[in-house]
Design a protein around this motif. Structure first.
Motif, PDB file in Angstrom:
ATOM      1  N   UNK A 320      34.624  57.606  -2.958  1.00 39.08           N
ATOM      2  CA  UNK A 320      35.450  57.179  -4.300  1.00 39.08           C
ATOM      3  C   UNK A 320      33.950  56.731  -5.495  1.00 39.08           C
ATOM      4  N   UNK A 321      32.938  57.248  -5.170  1.00 43.84           N
ATOM      5  CA  UNK A 321      31.788  57.036  -5.858  1.00 43.84           C
ATOM      6  C   UNK A 321      31.184  58.104  -6.169  1.00 43.84           C
ATOM      7  N   UNK A 322      31.228  59.360  -5.296  1.00 39.36           N
ATOM      8  CA  UNK A 322      31.040  60.875  -5.947  1.00 39.36           C
ATOM      9  C   UNK A 322      32.027  61.282  -6.425  1.00 39.36           C
ATOM     10  N   UNK A 323      31.668  62.186  -7.606  1.00 34.83           N
ATOM     11  CA  UNK A 323      32.614  63.421  -8.181  1.00 34.83           C
ATOM     12  C   UNK A 323      33.026  64.139  -7.769  1.00 34.83           C
ATOM     13  N   UNK A 324      33.893  64.816  -7.343  1.00 33.71           N
ATOM     14  CA  UNK A 324      34.330  65.699  -6.373  1.00 33.71           C
ATOM     15  C   UNK A 324      34.178  67.415  -7.298  1.00 33.71           C
ATOM     16  N   UNK A 325      34.538  66.923  -7.978  1.00 34.42           N
ATOM     17  CA  UNK A 325      35.587  68.359  -8.960  1.00 34.42           C
ATOM     18  C   UNK A 325      34.635  68.191 -10.289  1.00 34.42           C
ATOM     19  N   UNK A 326      34.529  69.842 -10.900  1.00 32.04           N
ATOM     20  CA  UNK A 326      34.055  70.442 -11.930  1.00 32.04           C
ATOM     21  C   UNK A 326      35.204  70.622 -12.776  1.00 32.04           C
ATOM     22  N   UNK A 327      35.631  70.760 -14.148  1.00 34.93           N
ATOM     23  CA  UNK A 327      37.236  70.907 -15.036  1.00 34.93           C
ATOM     24  C   UNK A 327      37.575  72.083 -15.097  1.00 34.93           C
ATOM     25  N   UNK A 328      35.957  72.991 -14.961  1.00 36.94           N
ATOM     26  CA  UNK A 328      36.385  74.513 -14.683  1.00 36.94           C
ATOM     27  C   UNK A 328      37.020  74.982 -13.790  1.00 36.94           C
ATOM     28  N   UNK A 329      36.497  74.818 -12.699  1.00 40.71           N
ATOM     29  CA  UNK A 329      37.094  75.216 -10.941  1.00 40.71           C
ATOM     30  C   UNK A 329      38.479  74.640 -10.389  1.00 40.71           C
ATOM     31  N   UNK A 342      26.560  63.866  -1.113  1.00 43.85           N
ATOM     32  CA  UNK A 342      25.421  63.918  -0.088  1.00 43.85           C
ATOM     33  C   UNK A 342      24.490  64.296  -0.034  1.00 43.85           C
ATOM     34  N   UNK A 343      24.575  65.975  -0.743  1.00 44.65           N
ATOM     35  CA  UNK A 343      23.176  65.942  -0.609  1.00 44.65           C
ATOM     36  C   UNK A 343      21.918  66.222  -1.567  1.00 44.65           C
ATOM     37  N   UNK A 344      21.127  65.655  -1.282  1.00 43.00           N
ATOM     38  CA  UNK A 344      20.060  64.734  -1.951  1.00 43.00           C
ATOM     39  C   UNK A 344      18.361  66.126  -1.791  1.00 43.00           C
ATOM     40  N   UNK A 518      35.630  70.050   7.431  1.00 45.81           N
ATOM     41  CA  UNK A 518      36.828  68.947   6.139  1.00 45.81           C
ATOM     42  C   UNK A 518      35.507  68.193   5.462  1.00 45.81           C
ATOM     43  N   UNK A 519      36.435  67.798   4.516  1.00 48.54           N
ATOM     44  CA  UNK A 519      35.613  66.169   3.122  1.00 48.54           C
ATOM     45  C   UNK A 519      35.864  65.336   4.023  1.00 48.54           C
ATOM     46  N   UNK A 520      37.219  65.540   4.801  1.00 46.97           N
ATOM     47  CA  UNK A 520      36.662  64.169   5.535  1.00 46.97           C
ATOM     48  C   UNK A 520      36.348  63.600   7.137  1.00 46.97           C
ATOM     49  N   UNK A 521      35.955  64.776   7.591  1.00 49.08           N
ATOM     50  CA  UNK A 521      35.208  65.206   8.388  1.00 49.08           C
ATOM     51  C   UNK A 521      33.651  64.996   8.526  1.00 49.08           C
ATOM     52  N   UNK A 522      33.604  65.479   7.386  1.00 52.53           N
ATOM     53  CA  UNK A 522      31.924  65.964   6.460  1.00 52.53           C
ATOM     54  C   UNK A 522      31.304  64.216   6.379  1.00 52.53           C
ATOM     55  N   UNK A 523      32.667  63.400   5.849  1.00 49.73           N
ATOM     56  CA  UNK A 523      32.111  61.473   5.328  1.00 49.73           C
ATOM     57  C   UNK A 523      32.258  60.832   6.518  1.00 49.73           C
ATOM     58  N   UNK A 524      32.908  60.744   7.697  1.00 50.14           N
ATOM     59  CA  UNK A 524      32.812  60.863   9.201  1.00 50.14           C
ATOM     60  C   UNK A 524      31.364  60.569   9.455  1.00 50.14           C
ATOM     61  N   UNK A 525      31.498  61.749   9.728  1.00 50.22           N
ATOM     62  CA  UNK A 525      29.974  61.690  10.478  1.00 50.22           C
ATOM     63  C   UNK A 525      29.094  61.447   9.765  1.00 50.22           C
ATOM     64  N   UNK A 526      28.395  62.262   8.332  1.00 47.79           N
ATOM     65  CA  UNK A 526      27.383  62.865   7.710  1.00 47.79           C
ATOM     66  C   UNK A 526      26.444  61.333   6.984  1.00 47.79           C
ATOM     67  N   UNK A 527      25.589  61.045   6.543  1.00 47.59           N
ATOM     68  CA  UNK A 527      25.140  59.945   5.774  1.00 47.59           C
ATOM     69  C   UNK A 527      24.543  60.402   4.422  1.00 47.59           C
ATOM     70  N   UNK A 547      19.779  66.653   8.270  1.00 46.07           N
ATOM     71  CA  UNK A 547      20.675  65.946   8.223  1.00 46.07           C
ATOM     72  C   UNK A 547      20.809  64.462   8.917  1.00 46.07           C
ATOM     73  N   UNK A 548      21.074  63.692   8.210  1.00 51.39           N
ATOM     74  CA  UNK A 548      21.333  62.355   8.683  1.00 51.39           C
ATOM     75  C   UNK A 548      22.860  61.669   8.835  1.00 51.39           C
ATOM     76  N   UNK A 549      22.573  61.008   9.993  1.00 51.59           N
ATOM     77  CA  UNK A 549      23.928  60.694  10.517  1.00 51.59           C
ATOM     78  C   UNK A 549      24.742  59.134  10.436  1.00 51.59           C
ATOM     79  N   UNK A 550      25.659  59.318   9.883  1.00 52.59           N
ATOM     80  CA  UNK A 550      25.983  57.827   9.198  1.00 52.59           C
ATOM     81  C   UNK A 550      25.756  56.929  10.919  1.00 52.59           C
TER      82      UNK A 550
END
Length: 564
Positions: A320-329, A342-344, A518-527, A547-550
């Motif tokens: 919820x703390x991350x912006x997921x969408x771009x209005x144009x797309x 997740x990308x830094x 999937x979005x769920x898999x990525x957020x479950x495993x990756x910090x 890659x830093x894991x949770x």
């Protein structure tokens, strides 16, 4: 005192064609109900209708606000009565006493001194001896004083009620009158909450959809399409009165607003916790609810059965703390922000922007450092990487990790424990030594201060010298106590490593293969994913990706990934 909201009596009378109305107004708050029968609606009505008969007042219409505070003038019956006054349909307005009209010095004064006289309305407050058709000097002086006293009484009552609520909240007793959507009051003990079998499934569905990457708006539209009733409609349909602050609207009964979904997703009550002092009101006059800062909340864990598990709740809060969408797309297939938040950048540490893009019908979605080309403290390199390349790298590394676990779980665990132990041993030994040293010094200072005190009593050192020395040692001891507390917390945190390894293994073990990210898999495993500055040029251009894991961070047992 629990009270069923009385339907205002004026709704039983068609006042649209009436004129020369006598408003018979009764009000009773929940607190007034504790005073006994003298303040009951029935007694007020009987007393006032005796006046109507005695004074031969025409067209009496009873208006009742049952369960409303006198400090609140947003009451249904009083609002309707005053609307009729302003329409010129009212000739008389009678109440038992001024406090029944309200407990606001300014508002009551405005009605009795301006509104009623302007519309030629006779006002009677029976027990206070006030009758605008029989004015006298005593009443004209007494009325504002009485109104002020009523307001002071309301302020004092509010202060006492607030103190009681604060005490109950700190003691862990629920101060929320109504359980959140998904729970019901236990019929055998209204202070307990039990799971609503229907609504709780909707709550689980909302969290699961959020975990899969859907936005609050998308979840709301999905529920509306499936004709799932929104919380306030569901509540009323099941025989419970509407929540305060919930207003009727012209929206569909299946319309779930973004605000409703967001509010539900943030409720820690679904973890089985009691959350007190989440909201506050500005004053007893202003009943609008304001959000308290989270640090002021009082949370008591495991007070009722949970609907959502901690892991799901934590993942959803992170997403919820991350912006997921771009209005144009937005909502366009193939342009999803799979790695949102997740990308830094490996140089400046800032997050990467997701840049959806199409050229000549081809997908060119990519991630780029948000600090690139900033005029102040900007990053020297965009650290640009195609989304497709990042997906390929992350997928390969996850497949490799899953494969290693499936082939030999024991060896993988040993390597994780070895990695954790190496860092733990290095930090732990140094911090333990520092902690022992500072604890020894703190005890030593106690002995020094005791000795100084004895020397001062025996006259070996002056009072001035004693004060100066003791203050110096006490300041040093204060700093030591802060340092000891911080070191103790760090050591306790390090000891959680074995537990964190178990948490990571529990999550990744759910995946025996990895057909598609999937979005769920990525957020479950990756910090987080760190993109470093590229080296080389053109075809020899190489980007190092970590890659830093949770729970466990970067795996030292794997090499950094590279993209060209």
């Amino acid at each position: 005192m629990n009270r069923t909201l009385t339907i205002p009596y004026y709704q039983q009378v068609d006042t649209s064609k009436l004129s020369d109305i006598t408003v018979v107004y009764c009000r009773l708050s929940q607190d007034d109900g504790l005073d006994g029968d003298s303040n009951s609606i029935i007694n007020q009505k009987n007393i006032l209708f005796e006046v109507v008969i005695r004074e031969k007042l025409p067209n009496p219409v009873l208006f009742v606000d049952d369960g409303f505070s006198g400090t609140n003038f947003d009451r249904p019956a009083i609002s309707e009565a005053l609307r009729l006054v302003e329409n010129g349909q009212v000739s008389n307005f009678i109440v038992k006493d001024l406090s029944r009209l309200g407990r606001s010095y300014i508002k009551v004064g405005q009605l009795t001194e301006i509104t009623f006289p302007s519309f030629d309305v006779r006002f009677i407050a029976l027990n206070d001896g006030i009758d605008s058709n029989k004015p006298n000097e005593t009443n004209s002086i007494f009325l504002p004083i009485k109104s002020l006293m009523d307001e002071m009484y309301a302020a004092d009552t509010s202060k006492k009620i607030r103190a009681v609520i604060q005490a109950k909240a700190r003691a862990g007793e629920r101060v929320t009158v109504n359980p959140p959507y998904g729970y019901l009051k236990d019929p055998d003990n209204p202070k307990n909450w039990i799971i609503d079998p229907v609504a709780s499934e909707v709550v689980k569905r909302i969290f699961q959809e959020a975990k899969s990457g859907k936005s609050a708006n998308e979840i709301g539209k999905l529920l509306e399409t499936e004709h799932i009733e929104k919380p306030d409609v569901y509540r009323i349909k099941n025989g419970r009165k509407p929540l305060s602050g919930v207003k009727n609207s012209n929206y569909s009964p299946y319309y779930w607003s973004r605000e409703t979904i967001t509010r539900l997703l943030g409720r820690e009550e679904y973890l089985g916790h009691t959350v007190n002092l989440r909201k506050r009101s500005k004053s007893y006059k202003d009943k609008r609810k304001l959000e308290n800062p989270k640090e002021n909340w009082l949370i008591f864990e495991n007070t009722h059965e949970a609907i959502i598990d901690q892991e799901t709740f934590d993942i959803v809060q992170k997403m919820r703390s991350h912006k997921r969408s771009n209005q144009r797309y937005k909502n366009r297939v193939g342009h999803e922000n799979l790695f949102a938040g997740l990308v830094f950048c490996g140089t400046c540490g800032r997050k990467h922007y997701f840049c959806p893009q199409e050229k000549n019908g081809l997908n060119h979605d990519h991630y780029k450092c948000s600090g690139y080309r900033k005029p102040i403290d900007g990053c020297e390199n965009p650290h640009y990487i195609q989304k497709s390349a990042l997906i390929e790298i992350v997928s390969d590394k996850l497949r490799q990790t899953i494969r290693e676990i499936n082939l030999n779980k024991e060896d993988f665990l040993k390597s994780l424990e070895k990695q954790s132990h190496a860092q733990f041993s290095k930090d732990n030994k140094r911090q333990h030594q520092q902690l022992q040293k500072e604890e020894h010094r703190s005890v030593e200072i106690d002995r020094i201060i005791q000795k100084l005190y004895e020397d001062n009593l025996l006259g070996k050192i002056s009072d001035e010298r004693f004060v100066k020395l003791s203050q110096t040692y006490e300041e040093e001891q204060k700093q030591l106590q802060t340092s000891i507390s911080n070191l103790t917390e760090k050591l306790a945190k390090q000891q959680e490593d074995s537990l964190n390894i178990s948490k990571f293994m529990a999550r990744i073990s759910k995946y025996t293969e990895l057909p598609e990210l999937t979005v769920e898999m990525v957020n479950e495993l990756i910090d987080k994913i760190v993109i470093h500055k590229p080296t080389g040029t053109k075809r020899n251009r190489i980007i190092q990706i970590d890659i830093y894991y949770n729970f466990i961070g970067k795996l030292n047992i794997e090499k950094a990934s590279q993209a060209d």
